[in-house]
Design an enzyme around this catalytic site. Sequence first.
Site, PDB file in Angstrom:
ATOM      1  N   THR A  76       1.067  29.362 -22.041  1.00 33.31           N
ATOM      2  CA  THR A  76       2.432  29.426 -23.251  1.00 33.31           C
ATOM      3  C   THR A  76       2.976  28.323 -22.706  1.00 33.31           C
ATOM      4  OG1 THR A  76       4.608  30.454 -23.538  1.00 33.31           O
ATOM      5  CG2 THR A  76       3.551  31.111 -21.364  1.00 33.31           C
TER       6      THR A  76
ATOM      7  N   TYR B 268       8.042  36.135 -17.237  1.00 29.61           N
ATOM      8  CA  TYR B 268       6.924  36.092 -18.125  1.00 29.61           C
ATOM      9  C   TYR B 268       6.146  34.549 -18.025  1.00 29.61           C
ATOM     10  CZ  TYR B 268       4.150  35.027 -22.248  1.00 29.61           C
ATOM     11  OH  TYR B 268       3.082  34.435 -23.195  1.00 29.61           O
TER      12      TYR B 268
END
Length: 327
Positions: free
Chosen positions: A118, A142
């Site tokens: 990501t 995350y």
Amino acid sequence: MQRTVLVTGGAGYIGSHTCKALAEAGFHPVALDNLVHGHKWSVKWGPLEHGDTRESDAILRIIDSYSPIAVIHFAAFAYVGESVSNPQKYYDNNIVGTLGLLDAMLRSEIDKLIFSSTCATYGVPRGGAIQETQPQDPINPYGRSKLIVEQILRDFDSAYKLRSIALRYFNAAGADPDCEIGESHDPETHLIPLVLDAASGRRQNITVFGNDYDTPDGTCIRDYVHVQDLADAHVGALHYLLDGGASDAFNLGTGVGSSVREVIDAAKLATGRELAVIEGPRRPGDPPSLVAAPGRAREILGWEPKMSDIETIIETSWAWHRSYFGH
Ligand code: UDP
């Protein structure tokens, strides 16, 4: 001979679109999913194995029965806010889960992995389009969980010759143009599905999170990339590894950003509906602009986004939204 690919998180949003793209490219996708966030209905192009990547013995049994030539690893939690309030859940699923999968891969001598990473691994960008060489300095658990896995994969390449490609997605959006699958998160936190909820009357309004950013219209800019283009990039990365390509990491974005206001305007146009827009405060942790420098994926994987203009993204999302929610 069937070329089977194990797809962890294959019942999820990007995983299911990738299973379809794999099947269309002549591969046999086997979805492995614990169905915490994934949907049984989105697994249509191969079998679904119910399981958790932390259980490496069970994964090994699945690998033994299907003999995949590679693994594409999506299975992870992906809510930034929840990762801040419950980091244990994220480090456990995203890192320990990956180690379980890698253990099963080493034991079965599968040496090719494509990893769902990501742009959140970059943290707050230094300005300008983000290149893969930009330092990775995530600002939430995350992003850190994904960065740690990228680092684990580099070490596994050096030590065990396990080759991997990390694909760093920018903002995944859109839906299968045939409307067979699409985005369905619970809870939904993403801008485009929420805007479409407002357009369809499933919610009363959409809140713009901050209108005082240093951007042309004051709202945040993101690089939205169509989920089918993302899926194609995974097939491209798989071919690259099967052809002997070395481990690497690529940004998957278009290089073009859209502001929150531009997304809302495009949604008004595509749906022909009025939207009640509320101007709200900034959401903590949102950088003003996140746009990829997408050159390397084009150059090395031959990846060309075909559906990632904001109009096509919203049209396909809207078609899916209408068929899924039946309005
Ligand atoms: N956003 C917004 N209102 C919402 C949801 C999101 O203004 O109800 C904004 C958010 O601040 C960000 C952009 O839309 O600038 C995209 O957010 P999303 O959660 O879809 O993806 P993210 O960029 O966080 O991965």
